[in-house]
Design an enzyme around this catalytic site. Structure first.
Site, PDB file in Angstrom:
ATOM      1  N   THR A 100      -2.713   6.765 -22.207  1.00 24.40           N
ATOM      2  CA  THR A 100      -2.894   5.037 -21.463  1.00 24.40           C
ATOM      3  C   THR A 100      -1.270   4.529 -21.857  1.00 24.40           C
ATOM      4  O   THR A 100      -0.363   5.122 -22.579  1.00 24.40           O
ATOM      5  CB  THR A 100      -3.157   4.278 -21.792  1.00 24.40           C
ATOM      6  OG1 THR A 100      -2.966   4.070 -23.159  1.00 24.40           O
ATOM      7  CG2 THR A 100      -4.465   4.578 -21.506  1.00 24.40           C
ATOM      8  N   ARG A 135      -0.864  -1.906 -17.856  1.00 26.16           N
ATOM      9  CA  ARG A 135      -1.981  -1.751 -17.921  1.00 26.16           C
ATOM     10  C   ARG A 135      -2.083  -0.408 -17.063  1.00 26.16           C
ATOM     11  O   ARG A 135      -1.974  -0.979 -15.861  1.00 26.16           O
ATOM     12  CB  ARG A 135      -3.093  -1.854 -17.692  1.00 26.16           C
ATOM     13  CG  ARG A 135      -3.404  -4.003 -18.828  1.00 26.16           C
ATOM     14  CD  ARG A 135      -4.875  -4.315 -18.903  1.00 26.16           C
ATOM     15  NE  ARG A 135      -5.488  -3.692 -19.525  1.00 26.16           N
ATOM     16  CZ  ARG A 135      -6.046  -3.773 -20.796  1.00 26.16           C
ATOM     17  NH1 ARG A 135      -4.961  -4.309 -21.609  1.00 26.16           N
ATOM     18  NH2 ARG A 135      -6.757  -2.993 -21.152  1.00 26.16           N
ATOM     19  N   TYR A 141       0.676  -0.971  -0.035  1.00 29.28           N
ATOM     20  CA  TYR A 141       0.139   0.287   0.609  1.00 29.28           C
ATOM     21  C   TYR A 141       1.042   1.596   0.048  1.00 29.28           C
ATOM     22  O   TYR A 141       1.866   1.219   0.712  1.00 29.28           O
ATOM     23  CB  TYR A 141      -1.053   0.066   1.454  1.00 29.28           C
ATOM     24  CG  TYR A 141      -2.337  -0.176   1.022  1.00 29.28           C
ATOM     25  CD1 TYR A 141      -2.723   0.964   0.539  1.00 29.28           C
ATOM     26  CD2 TYR A 141      -3.047  -1.460   1.274  1.00 29.28           C
ATOM     27  CE1 TYR A 141      -4.039   0.707  -0.396  1.00 29.28           C
ATOM     28  CE2 TYR A 141      -4.433  -1.686   0.734  1.00 29.28           C
ATOM     29  CZ  TYR A 141      -5.109  -0.782   0.240  1.00 29.28           C
ATOM     30  OH  TYR A 141      -6.293  -0.395  -0.079  1.00 29.28           O
ATOM     31  N   LYS A 168      -0.785   1.042 -24.440  1.00 25.38           N
ATOM     32  CA  LYS A 168      -1.005   0.747 -26.014  1.00 25.38           C
ATOM     33  C   LYS A 168       0.083   0.688 -26.941  1.00 25.38           C
ATOM     34  O   LYS A 168       0.606  -0.048 -26.779  1.00 25.38           O
ATOM     35  CB  LYS A 168      -2.203   2.073 -26.721  1.00 25.38           C
ATOM     36  CG  LYS A 168      -3.583   1.420 -25.681  1.00 25.38           C
ATOM     37  CD  LYS A 168      -5.214   2.432 -26.023  1.00 25.38           C
ATOM     38  CE  LYS A 168      -6.212   2.196 -24.743  1.00 25.38           C
ATOM     39  NZ  LYS A 168      -7.201   3.447 -25.767  1.00 25.38           N
ATOM     40  N   GLU A 185      -0.730   4.635  -0.808  1.00 25.45           N
ATOM     41  CA  GLU A 185      -1.289   5.887  -0.245  1.00 25.45           C
ATOM     42  C   GLU A 185      -0.152   7.102  -0.181  1.00 25.45           C
ATOM     43  O   GLU A 185       0.086   6.955   0.538  1.00 25.45           O
ATOM     44  CB  GLU A 185      -2.283   6.064   0.451  1.00 25.45           C
ATOM     45  CG  GLU A 185      -3.483   5.061  -0.283  1.00 25.45           C
ATOM     46  CD  GLU A 185      -5.119   4.918   0.762  1.00 25.45           C
ATOM     47  OE1 GLU A 185      -4.491   6.109   1.512  1.00 25.45           O
ATOM     48  OE2 GLU A 185      -5.724   4.423   0.272  1.00 25.45           O
TER      49      GLU A 185
HETATM   50  C1  LIG Z   1      -8.182   3.129 -24.283  1.00 23.47           C
HETATM   51  C2  LIG Z   1      -8.445   5.047 -24.207  1.00 23.47           C
HETATM   52  C3  LIG Z   1      -9.234   5.297 -23.271  1.00 23.47           C
HETATM   53  C4  LIG Z   1      -9.702   4.253 -21.786  1.00 23.47           C
HETATM   54  O1  LIG Z   1      -8.531   3.545 -21.618  1.00 23.47           O
HETATM   55  P1  LIG Z   1      -8.885   2.541 -20.353  1.00 23.47           P
HETATM   56  O2  LIG Z   1      -7.199   1.880 -20.228  1.00 23.47           O
HETATM   57  O3  LIG Z   1      -9.317   1.104 -21.219  1.00 23.47           O
HETATM   58  O4  LIG Z   1      -9.846   3.300 -19.197  1.00 23.47           O
HETATM   59  C5  LIG Z   1      -8.915   6.749 -22.403  1.00 23.47           C
HETATM   60  N1  LIG Z   1      -9.445   7.469 -23.928  1.00 23.47           N
HETATM   61  C6  LIG Z   1      -8.824   6.629 -24.838  1.00 23.47           C
HETATM   62  C7  LIG Z   1      -8.911   8.602 -26.458  1.00 23.47           C
HETATM   63  C8  LIG Z   1      -8.368   5.490 -25.244  1.00 23.47           C
HETATM   64  O5  LIG Z   1      -8.037   5.251 -26.966  1.00 23.47           O
END
Ligand SMILES: *Cc1c(COP(=O)(O)O)cnc(C)c1O
Length: 418
Positions: free
Chosen positions: A228, A237, A55, A231, A57
């Site tokens: 994010t 993630r 933890y 991606k 915080e």
């Molecule tokens: C994927 C995405 C998000 C959200 O991401 P999550 O990890 O799925 O919550 C927000 N904005 C854009 C433009 C995205 O492509």
């Protein structure tokens, strides 16, 4: 790692079987969902590490729990690397994912009811950009701008008119299904005229900004960039908020304690590793190849008669109008491609006449395939398989043969970590 696997195999055969199944699935097919990628083995190592036990915080040096010597270290390193890679003054690496990341920005810098000017959902905006079904859409007053579906351009004269009329507190650009780069100068000029904060949600192409192959909004004076980490950036993630110093305190307070409790330190360790790699020359080369693969795939599909929304791509993705191209909706297109081990996702197109679960197109992208080492010549092959499959959605024999060709093709492109 291997001993962890042995333990799991012995103690929970159901979950172990699902894990092995997913590993086989990821190895056997071509992943073309533009928001997906394969993370680094080093990141898989930290995700499954004892950092998940802790933890933390608060922020480095100001925590609400003891025992933070090593968690402070990784979070400080992650923040510094984020600032370097994105050339900005402040970074918050705690958002648990992309959606809470954007929520934190709105909650930190705006009051409920404030107006945000953002891209229309069917033209490429994200759910968190104020879709009526999203919580943020209920809390803030989102108004929309659209793109010209023929060439993908944004009508900045119209956007300016809308901005002057509605006086938004924030102008938001960035997208989840728009195949072009953005003219940040034009957004910034209008925002300055109406006194709005400028924000880019670079969730999809954060890795391409980090790798210096797409424009960096901070070079055009933007206030906030979110991305994010999982991606095109190829990390675990999570979400990263990057901003000018003047917004730092409000952003940090909005993430914690405003919206979240304990950050996921195993993820933050993975984000730190990811950002070190993002600064290396190899990652720049990766970004160039992602763009080149997308261009080649788009060119090949178009040559064979496909209609791409906006006519092509400047980034890592494209949207194929499957109704116009092949006379099938996006749901069926996704299904037939799935049947030959090519993974895509159905996608609404600008002002789509069809419903969201049976939209007119599919969205495809190259970040994951490029991570596995696929290059332009491979995109030519891939386009051939896609075209044949989409033109003959009922030919089961063809599908069977294509699937076996693709699976054998994939065996020469290992998935990192497997
Ligand atoms: C994927 C995405 C998000 C959200 O991401 P999550 O990890 O799925 O919550 C927000 N904005 C854009 C433009 C995205 O492509």
């Amino acid at each position: 790692m291997n001993s962890y696997r042995d333990l799991l195999q012995k103690s929970d055969s159901d979950i172990f079987a699902a894990l092995e199944g997913e590993e086989r699935r990821q190895q056997a097919g071509i992943e073309l969902i533009p928001s997906e990628n394969y993370t680094y083995p080093e990141v898989l190592c930290t995700l499954g590490s004892v950092f998940t036990n802790k933890y933390s915080e608060g922020y480095p040096g100001r925590r609400y729990y003891g025992g933070q010597k090593f968690t402070d270290t990784i979070e400080e390193i992650a923040r510094e690397r984020a600032k370097d890679v994105f050339r900005c003054e402040h970074a918050n690496v705690q958002p648990l994912s992309g959606s809470p990341m954007n929520q934190a920005v709105y909650l930190g810098l705006l009051e409920p009811g404030d107006t945000i000017l953002a891209m229309d959902l069917s033209h490429g905006g994200h759910l968190t950009h104020g879709a009526p079904v999203s919580f943020m859409g209920k809390l803030f007053n989102f108004i929309r701008y659209k793109t010209n579906p023929v060439d993908g351009s944004i009508d900045f004269d119209d956007l300016r008119k809308t901005a002057l009329e509605h006086k938004p507190k924030m102008i938001l650009c960035g997208y989840t299904s728009y195949p072009r780069d953005l003219d940040y100068t034009a957004f910034k000029k209008i925002a300055d005229e109406v006194g709005a904060i400028t924000m880019t949600d670079a969730s999809h192409y954060g890795g391409l900004v980090a790798g210096n192959v797409m424009r960096n909004p901070f070079d055009y004076g933007f206030d906030i960039v979110t991305t994010t980490s999982h991606k095109s950036l190829r990390g675990p993630r999570g979400g990263i908020i990057l901003c000018k110093k003047e917004y730092a305190a409000r952003i940090d307070k909005a993430v914690f304690p405003g919206l979240q409790g304990g950050p996921h330190m195993n993820t933050i360790a993975g984000i730190a590793i990811t950002l070190k790699k993002a600064a290396e020359q190899d990652f720049h080369k990766y970004g160039l190849q992602v763009l080149s693969n997308a261009k080649t795939l788009a060119t090949e599909l178009t040559k064979a008669g496909a209609h791409l929304v906006t006519g092509g791509t400047d980034n890592h993705m494209m949207v194929v109008d499957t109704e116009k191209s092949y006379g099938i909706d996006g749901k069926l297109a996704e299904e037939v491609l799935d049947s030959v081990s090519i993974t895509t996702n159905k996608q609404i197109i600008p002002d789509d006449p069809n419903p969201p679960l049976k939209p007119s197109g599919i969205r495809i992208g190259t970040p994951a395939a490029t991570t596995r080492g696929m290059q332009d010549a491979d995109m030519v092959k891939l386009a051939g398989w896609m075209i044949e499959t989409l033109k003959n959605p009922e030919d089961l024999n063809l599908a069977k043969q294509t699937k076996s060709e693709i699976e054998s093709f994939c065996s020469s492109f290992p998935v990192p970590g497997l």
